[in-house]
Structures are given as structure tokens and as C-alpha cells.
Enzyme design. Structure first.
Site, PDB file in Angstrom:
ATOM      1  N   LYS A   1      33.691  10.969  26.709  1.00 53.74           N
ATOM      2  CA  LYS A   1      32.666  11.593  27.636  1.00 53.74           C
ATOM      3  C   LYS A   1      31.786  12.306  27.020  1.00 53.74           C
ATOM      4  O   LYS A   1      31.833  12.831  25.669  1.00 53.74           O
ATOM      5  CB  LYS A   1      33.240  12.576  28.838  1.00 53.74           C
TER       6      LYS A   1
ATOM      7  N   TYR B   1      12.694  37.797  15.030  1.00 52.82           N
ATOM      8  CA  TYR B   1      12.600  38.480  16.379  1.00 52.82           C
ATOM      9  C   TYR B   1      13.444  39.497  16.492  1.00 52.82           C
ATOM     10  O   TYR B   1      14.412  39.518  16.035  1.00 52.82           O
ATOM     11  CB  TYR B   1      12.593  37.595  17.326  1.00 52.82           C
TER      12      TYR B   1
HETATM   13  C1  LIG Z   1      37.899  16.242  28.418  1.00 55.94           C
HETATM   14  C2  LIG Z   1      39.302  15.775  28.882  1.00 55.94           C
HETATM   15  C3  LIG Z   1      40.334  15.676  27.935  1.00 55.94           C
HETATM   16  C4  LIG Z   1      40.063  15.737  26.403  1.00 55.94           C
HETATM   17  O1  LIG Z   1      40.554  17.478  25.975  1.00 55.94           O
HETATM   18  P1  LIG Z   1      40.485  17.905  24.671  1.00 55.94           P
HETATM   19  O2  LIG Z   1      40.488  19.275  24.727  1.00 55.94           O
HETATM   20  O3  LIG Z   1      38.910  17.649  24.091  1.00 55.94           O
HETATM   21  O4  LIG Z   1      41.132  17.169  23.838  1.00 55.94           O
HETATM   22  C5  LIG Z   1      41.579  15.311  28.425  1.00 55.94           C
HETATM   23  N1  LIG Z   1      41.964  15.224  29.445  1.00 55.94           N
HETATM   24  C6  LIG Z   1      41.000  15.271  30.526  1.00 55.94           C
HETATM   25  C7  LIG Z   1      41.368  15.138  31.955  1.00 55.94           C
HETATM   26  C8  LIG Z   1      39.579  15.698  29.914  1.00 55.94           C
HETATM   27  O5  LIG Z   1      38.703  15.866  31.058  1.00 55.94           O
END
Ligand SMILES: *Cc1c(COP(=O)(O)O)cnc(C)c1O
Length: 363
Positions: free
Chosen positions: A37, A255
Site C-alpha cells: 500500500k 532560518y
Molecule cells: C499496513 C498494514 C500492515 C503492515 O503493517 P507493518 O507495520 O508495516 O508491517 C498489516 N496489516 C494491515 C491491516 C495493514 O493495514
């Protein structure tokens, strides 16, 4: 766009493969969703898919359109929609492209069952809320869902939950107990583990694990480094020194003049700023590598530049390589260390890599 401005992100195919294989080796009896994702946590979804095309047991994404694009690109493995469907159209797409979809509430289940032609094969990840209190059915709704699903033909059902504190002190036990209590005698495949649970709690491996951040070579734990876990950094963010300034005691940098030289110093200006995705909240003292040496940032990060201390790296002048994070041309800087200094997590650094940064796919 390849630009002459020297900032580059390099994505290592071999590191990504290594990390996926490490995840598989740690959970040898489970199949693994490669969680890609958010454009593979900023690493480029297509690079991730190409790298794991022959190896991933499945790919987990958020958007239905994205899953269809993966199918169009020839991905044959299961594809999981992590938030499930958002519309009746999504429901039809799920059936047409044989996607696996999370169902996290009764409304979603009703929409799915009402939209999909009866008899179509349907693969559902029924998500239950065991304490995260974000998505998932409670015990009452789970019983209703079970009734609604009882008459559905051609159904492949998996039960899932998501851990809120697998990376922290409370761990997974409470949520695991609730999961067992809620699923009771229902014997269906189970998916529980994110990266932290996969790495730390073998009792959560079950049938399918869902590693995300570990695939990208970052540690989900505050107190344990990626290197200690055997993970390899996938993204390296490199740039160069583009100017050098000599400071006398009392000179201020950047800055707001938040950094004041306590002694004569030599500093380098790096072509990387918050508009490239470097965290603006990284304070003076954030680790950075220059030409093989570790040093620290000084002063505020600006939009296109940041400054670092070159006092002890006299050989580094304009053109010297700089690694902001990852296993780069100037050294290894754990993204977790940069994130920690900036009060965030590496997930956010990776996802925030700006589109203006040219990306190269290496090895
Ligand atoms: C994003 C996600 C993961 C992966 O989580 P990590 O902490 O990056 O390993 C697993 N399960 C679900 C439902 C997620 O949304």
C-alpha cells in the site's frame, strides 16, 4: 524526471528480496502478503511488484483500481484489499478480478452480498476488532455476519485482526485472547501478524502474515535496530554538498538562527530539504553521512537545503556525496535514526519522499 540537481533515491531490489525472504523464513508455515500500500511505502509499487512477481504469495493494497492494475499487469497471486470495498462497483470488480477483500463492518458485507452476482467465487477477510478500535466487527456484529455468510456458496473465508501494540510493551496477548474468544469454534484460516508481530511473536503467524515495514528494511521496534533484525535498507536517499561555509564562534545557521556555533566550524550545505521529503522537524544533531563519515545536521531544515557539520571531515567539499538515510553512497544512516530524531517513524519518511526526487532502481 532525471535532474542534474544531485538528490537521488535508490531502491535496492536485492534488499527488498532479502527482507521478503527473511519474513518468509521467520514464518515458514505461513503464507505472506507483501504489503505494498501507499506506493509500496513510497518505494514504488511497480518496483515492488516486479521484484516479488515470482515470489510473493500475495500482494496487499488499498485501492480497488490499483488491484485491477496489478491484474492487468499479469499478477496472478491473490490480491488483498486492506480496507475492503467502498462502493457497489468495487464489489463487482472484486468478483470479476478474483480479489480478496477485507470486510470490516456489516454495511460493507451487506453491500458486497447485494452487489455480487450469486454463486460468484468470493474471498473474504472478515476483520474483527480485538482492541485496536479502528476497523473490525464486534462480537455481536460478528455473529450477524456469520449468519449472513452461512448461505453463501463459493465462499473462501479467512478471519483477521490487526494488532495495536505488537511493537510495544503490551504486546499481543490481550488481543490474541479476544480473537480466540470471538472466533470460538470457527475453524477457518487466520491472518494476524504485521511486521512487529511476525518478528516478535511466532504464535501470531497462523496462516497468512502481513509484513509491511520490514520488507522495506526498517525496524518496527523503537529499541531494536533494523540491522539487529537482519533487515537491509531498501531505500537510500543521497545528495551532495553544494556549498561550504566557514563559521566563527557565535555565527548562526539557517532560518530562525536556531543553531549557534560554539566554536569555529566548517559546515556544508546539502541539496535536500523538506520539499524533497526530509522531515522539517529534524533538529540540529540529526545523523547524516558525508563521504563515508557520520556527522550531524545543523540548524533548521529549509525547503530545498539543509546544513551539516563538516568540521571533522576536511576532505569533504562541494560535490562530496551525502547520505540522508539508508545504505547510500556516503555511508549507512538508518532511516529509523533520522525518524527518531525528528519525532516520527521511518514509515512516514518513506511515504513522504517527494515526487521531485528522481528514483533509481538498483541491482
Ligand atoms: C499496513 C498494514 C500492515 C503492515 O503493517 P507493518 O507495520 O508495516 O508491517 C498489516 N496489516 C494491515 C491491516 C495493514 O493495514
Amino acid at each position: 524526471m532525471m535532474t542534474s540537481r544531485p538528490i537521488r533515491a535508490r531502491i535496492s531490489r536485492s534488499a527488498f528480496l532479502h527482507n521478503y525472504r527473511l519474513a518468509k523464513g521467520l514464518a515458514p508455515r505461513a503464507r505472506a502478503w507483501a504489503v505494498i500500500k501507499a506506493d509500496a511505502y513510497g518505494h514504488g509499487q511497480w518496483r515492488a511488484v516486479e521484484t516479488l512477481r515470482d515470489e510473493a504469495d500475495g500482494f496487499a493494497v488499498l485501492e480497488c483500481e490499483n488491484a485491477v492494475a496489478l491484474r492487468a499487469a499479469g499478477v496472478k497471486q491473490p490480491i488483498l484489499l486492506l480496507e475492503g470495498i467502498f462502493s457497489a462497483r468495487d464489489a463487482l470488480t472484486v468478483a470479476e478480478h478474483r480479489l480478496t477483500t477485507v470486510v470490516h463492518c456489516l454495511e460493507q458485507l451487506e453491500l458486497l452480498l447485494a452487489s455480487v452476482p450469486g454463486g460468484s467465487p468470493l474471498a473474504i477477510y472478515l476483520k474483527i476488532n480485538t482492541g485496536m478500535n479502528r476497523l473490525g466487527l464486534n462480537a455481536v456484529d460478528l455473529a450477524r455476519a456469520r449468519k449472513m455468510l452461512a448461505g453463501v456458496d463459493n465462499l473462501t473465508l479467512t478471519m483477521m485482526t490487526h494488532f495495536a501494540e505488537a511493537d510495544g510493551g503490551r504486546g499481543v496477548n490481550e488481543q490474541l485472547e479476544r480473537f480466540s474468544a470471538m472466533t470460538g469454534d470457527w475453524t477457518v484460516p487466520v491472518s494476524l501478524a504485521n511486521s512487529a508481530a511476525l518478528l516478535r511473536y511466532p504464535q501470531t503467524h497462523a496462516d497468512w502474515v502481513r509484513p509491511g515495514i520490514m520488507l522495506y528494511g526498517s525496524s518496527p521496534f523503537a529499541e531494536c535496530s533494523a540491522a539487529e533484525l537482519g533487515l537491509q535498507a531498501v531505500m537510500a536517499l543521497d545528495s551532495e554538498i553544494i556549498a561550504v561555509q566557514q563559521l566563527v564562534q557565535g555565527d548562526r545557521v539557517g532560518y530562525g538562527g536556531t543553531f549557534v556555533a560554539a566554536r569555529p566550524m566548517r559546515i556544508g550545505i546539502v541539496a535536500c530539504g523538506y520539499a524533497d521529503g526530509y522531515p522539517r522537524h529534524a533538529p540540529s544533531g540529526t545523523p547524516v553521512a558525508v563521504q563515508g563519515c557520520m556527522t550531524e545536521t545543523v540548524g533548521r531544515v529549509s525547503m530545498d537545503m539543509l546544513a551539516c557539520d563538516l568540521t571533522n571531515i576536511p576532505e569533504a567539499g562541494p560535490g562530496a556525496p551525502v547520505t540522508l538515510w539508508g545504505n547510500g553512497l556516503a555511508g549507512y544512516v538508518p532511516a529509523d535514526a533520522v525518524a527518531k530524531a525528528a519525532g516520527t517513524i521511518a514509515y512516514e519518511l518513506f511515504c513522504a519522499l517527494a515526487p521531485r526526487v528522481p528514483v533509481r532502481f538498483v541491482d
